[in-house]
Design an enzyme around this catalytic site. Structure first.
Site, PDB file in Angstrom:
ATOM      1  N   LYS A   2      58.539  69.185  35.158  1.00 54.57           N
ATOM      2  CA  LYS A   2      57.628  70.255  34.729  1.00 54.57           C
ATOM      3  C   LYS A   2      58.121  70.884  33.436  1.00 54.57           C
ATOM      4  O   LYS A   2      57.325  71.254  32.560  1.00 54.57           O
ATOM      5  CB  LYS A   2      57.535  71.309  35.825  1.00 54.57           C
ATOM      6  CG  LYS A   2      56.641  72.502  35.471  1.00 54.57           C
ATOM      7  CD  LYS A   2      56.457  73.427  36.651  1.00 54.57           C
ATOM      8  CE  LYS A   2      55.608  74.630  36.252  1.00 54.57           C
ATOM      9  NZ  LYS A   2      56.389  75.813  35.949  1.00 54.57           N
ATOM     10  N   HIS A  12      59.301  70.062  52.143  1.00 51.95           N
ATOM     11  CA  HIS A  12      58.522  70.499  50.995  1.00 51.95           C
ATOM     12  C   HIS A  12      57.038  70.432  51.341  1.00 51.95           C
ATOM     13  O   HIS A  12      56.593  69.480  51.989  1.00 51.95           O
ATOM     14  CB  HIS A  12      58.821  69.628  49.778  1.00 51.95           C
ATOM     15  CG  HIS A  12      60.123  69.977  49.130  1.00 51.95           C
ATOM     16  ND1 HIS A  12      61.112  70.650  49.792  1.00 51.95           N
ATOM     17  CD2 HIS A  12      60.599  69.751  47.885  1.00 51.95           C
ATOM     18  CE1 HIS A  12      62.142  70.821  48.971  1.00 51.95           C
ATOM     19  NE2 HIS A  12      61.855  70.298  47.816  1.00 51.95           N
TER      20      HIS A  12
END
Length: 810
Positions: free
Chosen positions: A479, A129
């Site tokens: 999120k 990532h």
């Protein structure tokens, strides 16, 4: 000398060395500018005017700003090294004092008493990532600097050697100064593969077998409880650069690395084990094995002739060495069998102490890493699971399994899972018996997970060996719904999935997609594992190690061991839910359900329902500028996605809020949730329930790292700042509530070492934020592309420097 005194000594020494290097490289003027800015930052922290710091950095010429940024950024690299080295030093002192460290296997076994060995399964998965801001070249320098600090701890080191170490430190810091911490081009997937393998080469290949030996000192002959995985080269979700070629590349490079390591070790063993057949007996089994080698490898036997005929172990190991370099083993089991023959012969002929040395270490290494090193997972998004690209990937997986064996790759993760058919499409399109893994990422998907898994289990291909893996995503759920709600919905989903698995008679492994920061499920691994609900069966889990957490945890061999041990100790305790306090106490679910609903409403109202929020977010954070930082092969949005807020990946979402020191994703909504809750009940849950205790402790850490007075400086970049006041008020509410729950006057009062580290870092990181605000203003208002290009690299250096200072990116 006390432990803290030695840490301060190291920090002061490294700071002095950096000062000398700055003067040598850039002159007294740079050191004077850096010292003046640091003094202004300290005065601002003590109540002085913050405008003076802002004006001081604004008045510096651009080239001087760039040098000051690098000076502060390298200082944080050096402080991080000193703190990591100090952790290792404290662990050695615990061992010398015969004290039992927290989060150790010894502590876990003491807590368990005489309970029998449970079946354990812990798999740590490295991902690529895009949150790793540190280049591998710089990580190598960090490793050497840590080694030099260790030499200074030697009480027998002479003054002459101490001076030599100081000179070597100056050389390493000079190298850091002359090495660009920013990549000039975006790394390719192959670069990320090499980066991930570096940690195996430097630490994991050595420390994991040592941990297995420690585990077996308590549970003799227990199966190896720890394995490793990787997504690097196989994560195709939103990354057009990954595909069949990178899948093959990742597996080939891993195999080459581990076989080269084994071959070097076998050569070393052959050089060491010079046992003469005339002085010590050997087993008939060993002699027969050598005879078979001579027949099967006739050319090599002719080449070496009568060499080592009187030293049978050396002769056997020479054949092992040849096989490892020439494809002579069809599987790691064949290598393990040959090593076991050597081991049995030694042990039956008074050579047990010889067998317990390097040979035993190699056997454990082969047991853990095989020929594949780390199992490669392939990840595809549900939206492309039936595409030509997906079919090509599945064909590559089938070819890889034929070449490397089924243990090298067997899992295909389907991100964005919203129905069972997307997962079953993996099996429909595969020629091999793969294990499809649904990944549930949003709040809605987590709530639907149990029903989808029920449907999957109706297909006999899904859990064909009575085992099932399900992945839960912390990043996108955070999120989507905010920190508290994401944590609670993931907890509830795990409970429900365990119930489904129990009802259907399958073993369930939950794969935790945790990030580095609390907003993406990060935080101390030990506490996070204990915070999971009882599994089916308990003691089985898989989790990601992402981005900069990999280098922080596994960059130094000693730290790698400590972090691996903490994860394994927690997994062991989690196998006994009563010891781990994994079960919610009476009334806990109802309480947290109410808290989650309140937090969810507050978070959604700001982030998703206020029309002005996306513009405020783009102005207030460096979100758009993050894409300029060449730290990962994957784009910040999935290819083809629109440029709206909803398409933004969770990693840059968190990274951006970390840069301006607000860290909003990791706490917003919690103050609203706690405001009307019963304080006594919250304190009870923190005492009696590992999940809630971990949640509050992560909140406390995040709030301590946040700095709204620094974030306030970014408001000059914002056109409409109306949202700032409700954000600030929620931060105050959350801080006050956390302090009430933990019964402290100040954040991290119960963790003075961490508290002091943050306090000492602030005067050095605050100037980087002031410089970032100024450079963002200039970059966004640049008159032309030439001006923007001049500002770009200094701006990116502030991003890398702040990431190093806070030890968090995304």
């Amino acid at each position: 000398m006390s432990a803290d005194t030695r840490l301060r000594r190291d920090v002061r020494l490294l700071g002095d060395v950096l000062g000398h290097v700055l003067v040598e490289q850039e002159g007294e003027e740079l050191l004077a500018a850096e010292e003046r800015i640091r003094l202004l930052a300290r005065q601002a922290r003590e109540g002085g005017p913050r405008d003076e710091l802002r004006d001081a950095v604004r008045l510096l010429p651009l080239d001087r700003q760039a040098s000051v940024i690098r000076a502060f950024a390298i200082y944080f690299q050096l402080v991080n090294i000193a703190e990591q080295h100090h952790r290792l030093r404290r662990r050695r002192e615990y061992d010398l004092e015969q004290r039992v460290p927290r989060e150790s296997l010894r502590d876990a076994f003491d807590r368990l008493g005489d309970r029998p060995a449970p079946p354990l399964s812990l798999e740590l998965v490295l991902t690529a990532h895009p949150t790793e801001a540190t280049r591998r070249t710089i990580l190598g320098a960090h490793l050497r600097i840590s080694g030099l600090l260790a030499e200074l701890d030697d009480p027998l080191a002479s003054p002459v050697r101490a001076d030599a170490v100081a000179g070597a430190l100056t050389g390493e810091v000079t190298l850091l100064w002359q090495t660009d911490e920013l990549r000039t081009v975006r790394p390719r997937v192959v670069d990320e593969i090499r980066h991930g393998l570096w940690f195996f080469e430097q630490s994991l290949l050595g420390e994991a077998p040592r941990l297995l030996a420690a585990y077996r000192s308590f549970f003799r002959d227990a199966p190896a409880p720890i394995r490793f995985g990787t997504w690097i080269g196989g994560d195709m979700d939103g990354n057009p650069a990954t595909g069949p070629d990178t899948i093959a590349e990742a597996l080939e490079r891993a195999r080459a690395l581990v076989l080269a390591r084994y071959r070097a070790e076998v050569r070393g063993l052959a050089a060491t084990i010079g046992v003469a057949g005339s002085l010590a007996s050997v087993s008939d089994e060993l002699l027969e094995s050598i005879g078979r080698d001579e027949q099967e490898l006739a050319d090599y036997a002719t080449l070496i002739g009568a060499q080592n005929e009187g030293e049978p172990y050396r002769r056997k190991l020479s054949f092992v060495w040849w096989r490892l370099g020439n494809g002579g083993y069809g599987s790691p089991d064949e290598l393990a069998a040959d090593l076991a023959v050597v081991d049995r012969s030694l042990r039956t002929n008074r050579g047990a102490r010889i067998a317990d040395g390097g040979l035993a270490d190699l056997r454990r290494r082969v047991e853990i890493f095989g020929f594949h090193l780390a199992k490669l997972d392939v990840r595809l998004h549900a939206s492309e699971i039936r595409s030509d690209r997906a079919r090509a990937a599945l064909a590559a997986v089938a070819a890889a399994r034929r070449h490397h064996g089924p243990r090298a790759v067997d899992t295909v993760i389907v991100s964005g899972t919203t129905n069972a058919s997307d997962v079953l499409a993996v099996l429909d399109g595969a020629d091999e018996p793969l294990s499809p893994v649904p990944l549930f990422e949003t709040i809605e998907d987590l709530r639907a997970a149990p029903a989808i898994v029920e449907e999957l289990l109706d297909d006999p291909r899904v859990a064909r060996h009575g085992r099932l893996e399900v992945m839960v995503g912390y990043s996108d759920s955070g999120k989507d719904g905010g920190y508290l709600t994401a944590q609670w919905e993931i907890y509830r989903a795990q409970e429900a999935l365990a119930a489904v698995a129990a009802r259907r008679g399958v073993e369930l492994t939950i794969f935790h997609g945790r990030g580095g920061s609390a907003g993406r499920g990060g935080g101390p691994t030990y506490a996070a594992i204990l915070a999971t609900p009882p599994g089916q069966p308990p003691g089985r889990l898989k989790l990601t190690e992402q981005g900069e957490t990999i280098s922080f945890k596994y960059g130094l061999p000693g730290l790698a061991y400590t972090n691996l041990e903490a994860a394994l100790a927690a997994t062991l305790l989690s196998a006994f839910p009563d010891v781990a306090q994994a079960e919610p106490p009476p009334g806990a679910r109802e309480t947290v359900e109410v808290l989650s609903a309140r937090a969810h409403r507050a978070y959604r109202a700001l982030v998703w329902e206020d029309e002005s929020f996306p513009t405020f977010f783009r102005d207030f954070t460096p979100i758009e500028e993050l894409s300029l930082l060449e730290i990962g092969s994957r784009p910040v949005r999935r290819p083809g996605a629109s440029a709206d807020f909803g398409s933004l990946r969770a990693i840059p979402w968190v990274f951006a809020w970390t840069q301006n020191r607000c860290l909003l994703p990791a706490w917003y909504g919690c103050g609203a949730a706690f405001a009307d809750a019963d304080l006594g009940e919250l304190r009870r849950l923190a005492r009696e329930w590992a999940f809630f205790r971990s949640l509050v402790e992560n909140l406390e850490m995040t709030l301590a790292k946040s700095s709204l007075e620094i974030a306030d400086g970014y408001l000059e970049l914002v056109g409409d700042a109306r949202l700032w006041e409700p954000i600030r008020q929620e931060h105050e509410r959350t801080t006050a509530a956390v302090l009430e729950i933990v019964e402290s006057q100040g954040l991290l009062d119960r963790q003075p070492v961490v508290q002091r580290s943050i306090t000492l870092r602030n005067p050095y990181v605050d100037p980087l934020n002031a410089l970032q605000v100024e450079l963002l203003r200039r970059y966004r208002n640049a008159a032309d592309e030439d001006e923007r290009e001049r500002v770009r690299r200094p701006l990116l250096r502030t991003i890398a420097g702040i990431a190093a200072a806070l030890r968090n990116t995304g």
